[in-house]
Design an enzyme around this catalytic site. Structure first.
Site, PDB file in Angstrom:
ATOM      1  CG  HIS A 229       7.409   4.747   0.728  1.00  0.00           C
ATOM      2  ND1 HIS A 229       7.162   5.811   1.569  1.00  0.00           N
ATOM      3  CD2 HIS A 229       7.452   3.645   1.533  1.00  0.00           C
ATOM      4  CE1 HIS A 229       7.084   5.382   2.817  1.00  0.00           C
ATOM      5  NE2 HIS A 229       7.248   4.067   2.814  1.00  0.00           N
TER       6      HIS A 229
ATOM      7  CG  HIS B 294      -0.132   0.078   2.518  1.00  0.00           C
ATOM      8  ND1 HIS B 294       0.324  -1.048   3.151  1.00  0.00           N
ATOM      9  CD2 HIS B 294       0.305   1.130   3.258  1.00  0.00           C
ATOM     10  CE1 HIS B 294       1.008  -0.692   4.230  1.00  0.00           C
ATOM     11  NE2 HIS B 294       1.013   0.632   4.313  1.00  0.00           N
TER      12      HIS B 294
HETATM   13  P1  2AM Z   1       6.359   2.094   5.950  1.00  0.00           P
HETATM   14  O1  2AM Z   1       5.741   1.130   5.007  1.00  0.00           O
HETATM   15  O2  2AM Z   1       7.216   3.091   5.284  1.00  0.00           O
HETATM   16  O3  2AM Z   1       7.001   1.421   7.124  1.00  0.00           O
HETATM   17  C1  2AM Z   1       1.283   1.090   8.570  1.00  0.00           C
HETATM   18  O4  2AM Z   1       2.175   0.823   9.607  1.00  0.00           O
HETATM   19  C2  2AM Z   1       1.881   2.024   7.588  1.00  0.00           C
HETATM   20  O5  2AM Z   1       2.169   3.261   8.233  1.00  0.00           O
HETATM   21  C3  2AM Z   1       3.160   1.573   6.925  1.00  0.00           C
HETATM   22  O6  2AM Z   1       3.029   1.807   5.550  1.00  0.00           O
HETATM   23  C4  2AM Z   1       4.253   2.433   7.499  1.00  0.00           C
HETATM   24  O7  2AM Z   1       5.153   2.931   6.563  1.00  0.00           O
HETATM   25  C5  2AM Z   1       3.506   3.615   8.027  1.00  0.00           C
HETATM   26  N1  2AM Z   1       4.051   4.052   9.307  1.00  0.00           N
HETATM   27  C6  2AM Z   1       4.240   3.300  10.394  1.00  0.00           C
HETATM   28  N2  2AM Z   1       4.741   4.044  11.391  1.00  0.00           N
HETATM   29  C7  2AM Z   1       4.875   5.292  10.910  1.00  0.00           C
HETATM   30  C8  2AM Z   1       5.336   6.520  11.455  1.00  0.00           C
HETATM   31  N3  2AM Z   1       5.743   6.610  12.719  1.00  0.00           N
HETATM   32  N4  2AM Z   1       5.330   7.609  10.665  1.00  0.00           N
HETATM   33  C9  2AM Z   1       4.928   7.523   9.393  1.00  0.00           C
HETATM   34  N5  2AM Z   1       4.465   6.394   8.815  1.00  0.00           N
HETATM   35  C10 2AM Z   1       4.451   5.298   9.571  1.00  0.00           C
END
Ligand code: 2AM
Length: 178
Positions: free
Chosen positions: A122, A46
């Site tokens: 991304h 996603h």
């Molecule tokens: P990532 O794929 O770049 O790790 C669910 O956890 C989604 O939220 C994931 O796509 C994750 O991104 C993102 N995510 C998790 N923790 C986060 C944070 N502290 N700040 C921003 N995005 C976050």
């Protein structure tokens, strides 16, 4: 640990979730990589638009009310870049030319609580991966026609996601579909 009677908080985020055929193409691309990270399962791929973290029931209701006011058209995404973040260590699929409509939707769903400038669109393909330099990739096109509100760590299971509600991207505000 939550105390007895304490309302449960949910880790909530808005995202674009690809339809199965696009997710499969992205997963094929990820499988062909020579990088050594832990792959993200096809149904978990996603684009996070806004990560709101631990939310109370009132926070969740406010996010839903915000989403219902969103007015955005379908968004044409072309993923043509591969790269890596060092913290956290992950391999991502990205865009050399992300559309303005994507930034606009993310900024709206982030609201005043989250800095819109920190939005880096991304799709995470692998976690715990050694860093790589960004490079070009055969493009994968996806017309995003909806956005979702999802729960991370659904039912307490780390790494699992649950889609709670969906809103169509039609250029008009719309009530949720779940
Ligand atoms: P990532 O794929 O770049 O790790 C669910 O956890 C989604 O939220 C994931 O796509 C994750 O991104 C993102 N995510 C998790 N923790 C986060 C944070 N502290 N700040 C921003 N995005 C976050």
């Amino acid at each position: 640990m939550a105390c007895a009677g304490e309302p449960k908080r949910q880790r909530l985020f808005f995202a674009l979730w690809p339809p199965p055929d696009i997710a499969e193409r992205i997963a094929d691309t990820a499988r062909a990589l020579e990088t050594n990270g832990m792959p993200v399962a096809c149904d978990k791929l996603h684009v996070t638009l806004a990560f709101h973290g631990a939310c109370s029931v009132a926070d969740r209701d406010a996010l839903i009310a915000r989403a219902e006011r969103a007015v955005a058209p379908p968004i044409d995404l072309v993923f043509d870049r591969l790269g890596g973040f060092e913290k956290p260590r992950l391999i991502w699929l990205g865009m050399s030319d992300p559309p303005q409509a994507l930034y606009d939707l993310a900024a709206f769903l982030r609201g005043p609580a989250l800095d819109a400038r920190r939005f880096v669109p991304h799709i995470t393909l692998q976690r715990k991966a050694a860093p790589i330099s960004a490079c070009a990739l055969a493009p994968i096109g996806w017309r995003a026609r909806e956005f979702v509100l999802a729960e991370s760590g659904a039912n307490g299971a780390p790494g699992s996601y649950r889609i709670l509600a969906r809103w169509p991207l039609t250029g008009e505000a719309a009530p949720s579909q779940v």
